[in-house]
Design a protein around this motif. Sequence first.
Motif, PDB file in Angstrom:
ATOM      1  N   ALA A  56       0.675  -1.101   0.007  1.00 51.26           N
ATOM      2  CA  ALA A  56       0.198  -0.119  -0.120  1.00 51.26           C
ATOM      3  C   ALA A  56       0.882   1.181  -0.090  1.00 51.26           C
ATOM      4  O   ALA A  56       0.595   2.132  -0.665  1.00 51.26           O
ATOM      5  N   HIS A  57       1.915   1.212   0.808  1.00 47.56           N
ATOM      6  CA  HIS A  57       2.793   2.485   0.840  1.00 47.56           C
ATOM      7  C   HIS A  57       3.604   2.571  -0.581  1.00 47.56           C
ATOM      8  O   HIS A  57       3.593   3.740  -1.037  1.00 47.56           O
ATOM      9  N   ARG A  58       3.848   1.475  -1.217  1.00 55.96           N
ATOM     10  CA  ARG A  58       4.856   1.562  -2.307  1.00 55.96           C
ATOM     11  C   ARG A  58       3.465   2.326  -3.652  1.00 55.96           C
ATOM     12  O   ARG A  58       4.047   3.339  -4.127  1.00 55.96           O
ATOM     13  N   TRP A  59       2.345   1.814  -3.325  1.00 56.43           N
ATOM     14  CA  TRP A  59       1.427   2.501  -4.281  1.00 56.43           C
ATOM     15  C   TRP A  59       1.246   4.091  -4.030  1.00 56.43           C
ATOM     16  O   TRP A  59       1.290   4.968  -5.022  1.00 56.43           O
ATOM     17  N   ALA A  60       1.150   4.449  -2.719  1.00 55.73           N
ATOM     18  CA  ALA A  60       0.942   5.639  -2.377  1.00 55.73           C
ATOM     19  C   ALA A  60       2.238   6.464  -2.629  1.00 55.73           C
ATOM     20  O   ALA A  60       1.958   7.802  -3.100  1.00 55.73           O
ATOM     21  N   ALA A  61       3.357   6.019  -2.430  1.00 55.62           N
ATOM     22  CA  ALA A  61       4.384   6.898  -2.313  1.00 55.62           C
ATOM     23  C   ALA A  61       4.985   7.240  -3.699  1.00 55.62           C
ATOM     24  O   ALA A  61       5.495   8.377  -4.096  1.00 55.62           O
ATOM     25  N   GLN A  62       4.410   6.524  -4.861  1.00 55.87           N
ATOM     26  CA  GLN A  62       4.719   6.838  -6.174  1.00 55.87           C
ATOM     27  C   GLN A  62       3.873   8.422  -6.495  1.00 55.87           C
ATOM     28  O   GLN A  62       4.348   9.131  -7.373  1.00 55.87           O
ATOM     29  N   PHE A  63       3.020   8.960  -5.787  1.00 57.48           N
ATOM     30  CA  PHE A  63       2.227  10.069  -5.978  1.00 57.48           C
ATOM     31  C   PHE A  63       2.983  11.180  -5.140  1.00 57.48           C
ATOM     32  O   PHE A  63       2.625  12.282  -5.070  1.00 57.48           O
ATOM     33  N   ALA A  64       3.821  10.878  -4.127  1.00 58.88           N
ATOM     34  CA  ALA A  64       4.269  11.606  -3.024  1.00 58.88           C
ATOM     35  C   ALA A  64       4.890  13.015  -3.965  1.00 58.88           C
ATOM     36  O   ALA A  64       4.905  14.179  -2.976  1.00 58.88           O
ATOM     37  N   HIS A  65       5.526  12.895  -4.776  1.00 58.02           N
ATOM     38  CA  HIS A  65       6.124  13.972  -5.568  1.00 58.02           C
ATOM     39  C   HIS A  65       5.621  14.328  -6.768  1.00 58.02           C
ATOM     40  O   HIS A  65       6.318  14.643  -7.926  1.00 58.02           O
TER      41      HIS A  65
END
Length: 259
Positions: free
Chosen positions: A189-198
């Motif tokens: 879930a974090h991998r999926w979300a982190a791609q949008f962090a920047h």
Amino acid sequence: MGEFVTLEVEDGVGTIRLNRPPVNALNAQLTAELADAAREATDRDDVRAVILYGGEKTFAGGADIKEMATRTYPEISKFGTALTNSLALIASIPKPVVAAITGYALGGGLELALTADWRVAGDNVKVGQPEIQLGVIPGAGGTQRLARLVGPSKAKDLVFTGRFVKADEALSLGILDRVVAPDDVYTEAHRWAAQFAHGPAVALRAAKTAIDSGLDTDLGNALKLESNLFAALWATEDQKNGMKSFIENGPGKATFEGK
């Protein structure tokens, strides 16, 4: 933040974490704290994507039946409205949201998961809308978001029978988007979300609005909404930065600071 719900932020990803053992039953206080967390995740510029997480053992086992059983009609109406409004606030967070589902997501727990843009779950999870077995129906989106997601016939099967659905079937139905080993749920879930962090925050917000709001209107008006949102992005730094970077460096090289 709250006693049962917290928002933890790290490197652009905000985790809305439920912590009401043993099964994160949704009571009035947890419902109110979910609303507060949704507002905070919406307002904070350092939150660029969101994870909904109930911990390693269970996502959410549904509403607190012991608390609900003795309520009067006015009291349950008030609670139902509060829960529906809280989940609507989560659904309307203008950022990518992923539900990290462990153990069970039942009743109100599944309704909470349905507010996310994407759902990742352990291969041992069970989901369902078992309210019919209590002599009631889902009251916070289970008859509406579920039908929009999987279609009316499949939604009626789940709501009419109240049966529990294992991860593999939930994946095939489209309730879940990814199934992984139980220990890998939060990491995925974090991998999926982190791609949008920047990523381009303004454009992502516009894309989510176009898709979600477009589903609630006819195609003609939805296309007008999409066109207007598309044109409005020409006033943003995201667009200028993204296109400049594409021309100079090729695709996939831009970084974004839009809010």
